[in-house]
Design an enzyme around this catalytic site. Structure first.
Site, mmCIF file in Angstrom:
data_model
loop_
_atom_site.group_PDB
_atom_site.id
_atom_site.type_symbol
_atom_site.label_atom_id
_atom_site.label_comp_id
_atom_site.label_asym_id
_atom_site.label_seq_id
_atom_site.Cartn_x
_atom_site.Cartn_y
_atom_site.Cartn_z
ATOM 1 N N ASP A 21 -20.803 46.339 34.822
ATOM 2 C CA ASP A 21 -21.423 47.419 35.882
ATOM 3 C C ASP A 21 -22.510 46.515 36.765
ATOM 4 O O ASP A 21 -23.032 45.603 36.314
ATOM 5 C CB ASP A 21 -22.143 48.190 34.895
ATOM 6 C CG ASP A 21 -22.482 49.666 35.579
ATOM 7 O OD1 ASP A 21 -22.215 49.799 36.646
ATOM 8 O OD2 ASP A 21 -23.067 50.523 34.818
ATOM 9 N N HIS A 38 -17.671 43.771 44.542
ATOM 10 C CA HIS A 38 -16.412 43.639 43.741
ATOM 11 C C HIS A 38 -15.862 42.304 43.749
ATOM 12 O O HIS A 38 -15.312 41.677 42.617
ATOM 13 C CB HIS A 38 -15.465 44.705 43.921
ATOM 14 C CG HIS A 38 -15.942 46.305 43.764
ATOM 15 N ND1 HIS A 38 -16.584 46.512 42.585
ATOM 16 C CD2 HIS A 38 -16.085 47.339 44.740
ATOM 17 C CE1 HIS A 38 -17.020 47.938 42.503
ATOM 18 N NE2 HIS A 38 -16.665 48.424 43.839
ATOM 19 N N LEU A 132 -6.440 33.646 23.461
ATOM 20 C CA LEU A 132 -7.416 34.796 23.607
ATOM 21 C C LEU A 132 -6.396 35.936 23.943
ATOM 22 O O LEU A 132 -5.362 35.736 24.650
ATOM 23 C CB LEU A 132 -7.919 34.325 24.928
ATOM 24 C CG LEU A 132 -8.972 35.287 25.476
ATOM 25 C CD1 LEU A 132 -9.938 35.996 24.537
ATOM 26 C CD2 LEU A 132 -9.514 35.144 26.822
HETATM 27 C C1 FPP Z 1 -18.956 48.498 38.079
HETATM 28 O O1 FPP Z 1 -19.867 48.235 38.973
HETATM 29 C C2 FPP Z 1 -17.754 47.865 38.441
HETATM 30 C C3 FPP Z 1 -16.265 48.393 38.725
HETATM 31 C C4 FPP Z 1 -16.456 50.124 38.482
HETATM 32 C C5 FPP Z 1 -15.193 47.816 39.197
HETATM 33 C C6 FPP Z 1 -14.963 46.524 38.144
HETATM 34 C C7 FPP Z 1 -14.214 45.838 39.025
HETATM 35 C C8 FPP Z 1 -14.426 44.563 38.960
HETATM 36 C C9 FPP Z 1 -15.208 43.599 38.178
HETATM 37 C C10 FPP Z 1 -13.462 43.320 39.761
HETATM 38 C C11 FPP Z 1 -12.113 43.573 39.639
HETATM 39 C C12 FPP Z 1 -11.603 42.794 38.502
HETATM 40 C C13 FPP Z 1 -10.459 43.327 38.139
HETATM 41 C C14 FPP Z 1 -10.025 42.556 36.538
HETATM 42 C C15 FPP Z 1 -9.389 44.239 38.804
HETATM 43 P P1 FPP Z 1 -20.336 49.338 40.050
HETATM 44 O O2 FPP Z 1 -19.146 49.346 41.312
HETATM 45 O O3 FPP Z 1 -20.227 50.582 39.302
HETATM 46 O O4 FPP Z 1 -21.785 49.238 40.354
HETATM 47 P P2 FPP Z 1 -22.925 49.986 40.356
HETATM 48 O O5 FPP Z 1 -23.142 50.270 39.190
HETATM 49 O O6 FPP Z 1 -24.122 49.032 41.047
HETATM 50 O O7 FPP Z 1 -22.825 50.917 41.353
#
Ligand code: FPP
Length: 244
Positions: A21, A38, A132
């Site tokens: 997050d 991202h 893993l």
């Molecule tokens: C949470 O941060 C992140 C996500 C919902 C997307 C996760 C995606 C990745 C880590 C990159 C892609 C990786 C793969 C394996 C596909 P947020 O967007 O909720 O950020 P915030 O809490 O600051 O709004």
């Protein structure tokens, strides 16, 4: 703060699950477009997968897209889908060479057929690997997972192949998307939020939770070891009481 311990002196949790997050906040703090948050999140995924492999974690599960995330701006959803495609395309060969076994949990609804084909192929390619165990939760929601399991169990009961009295906790575990994967010992959530957000809600019954303020793009090997050190400082009793 305690001094950092060398990984070999730590008791390793068998299964670490991470709620990644804070990508957008990381980008916002740098006045960058959220897609770059991202992208940075994906770089952190690579680092953490490599670290988990190096320090000998047996199971790592990453929450990369929840079933609620479809409500985000369609451009952002499309960016995350693109990153998943890239992750498989660019990293599968190396993960396979490192003996990583890939699994995906989550619904198949709404996910485009080309992505489903890539995920199926990645799973099948790495099925025989013994290093893993990496599970990517994608289009995942714990309540939906339990609904799916209950439906499948009800179908078997209706067909007469499963006696209602024979249904136990183990039966439910076997019908979840995570069948065959042990329950997480440690759940980490980054970016200061302290919620489970529908992640592994059945499987987390006895997990330890570590919440860190670090935003996901800044989470790395050191942060992973820090979370495992915190896990080591806790004593797990599985409801056996506090001994007082
Ligand atoms: C949470 O941060 C992140 C996500 C919902 C997307 C996760 C995606 C990745 C880590 C990159 C892609 C990786 C793969 C394996 C596909 P947020 O967007 O909720 O950020 P915030 O809490 O600051 O709004």
């Amino acid at each position: 703060m305690s001094a950092a311990l060398a990984p070999e002196t730590l008791r390793m949790p068998r299964h670490v699950a991470i709620i990644m997050d804070g990508n957008r906040r990381w980008a916002r703090a740098r006045l960058l477009p959220r897609v770059l948050g991202h992208h940075a999140g994906m770089r952190a995924v690579r680092k953490v997968v490599a670290a988990a492999h190096d320090i000998g974690i047996a199971y790592l599960t990453l929450y990369s897209f929840s079933s609620e995330n479809w409500r985000r701006d369609p451009h952002e959803v499309s960016d995350i889908m693109g990153l998943l495609r890239r992750f498989i395309r660019e990293d599968l060969a190396e993960m396979h060479a490192k003996n990583v076994r890939l699994r995906f949990i989550g619904g198949r609804d709404r996910v485009s057929p080309d992505i489903l084909a890539m995920l199926d192929d990645a799973r099948a390619t790495t099925e025989g690997n013994t290093g893993l165990n990496l599970t990517i939760a994608f289009n995942y929601g714990g309540q939906d997972e339990i609904v799916d399991a209950v439906r499948a169990i009800a179908r078997e009961a209706k067909a007469g192949t499963l006696e209602p009295e024979a249904i136990g906790r183990e039966t439910i575990s076997q019908f979840l998307h995570t069948a065959g994967v042990p329950d997480p010992d440690l759940i980490v959530r980054t970016s200061g939020e302290q919620r489970l957000s529908n992640f592994l809600i059945w499987q987390s019954a006895y997990a330890e939770f570590v919440f860190t303020d670090t935003l996901w793009p800044e989470f790395d090997r050191k942060a992973l070891i820090g979370a495992i050190e915190e896990f080591n400082r806790r004593e797990r009793r599985y409801g056996a009481g506090d001994g007082a």
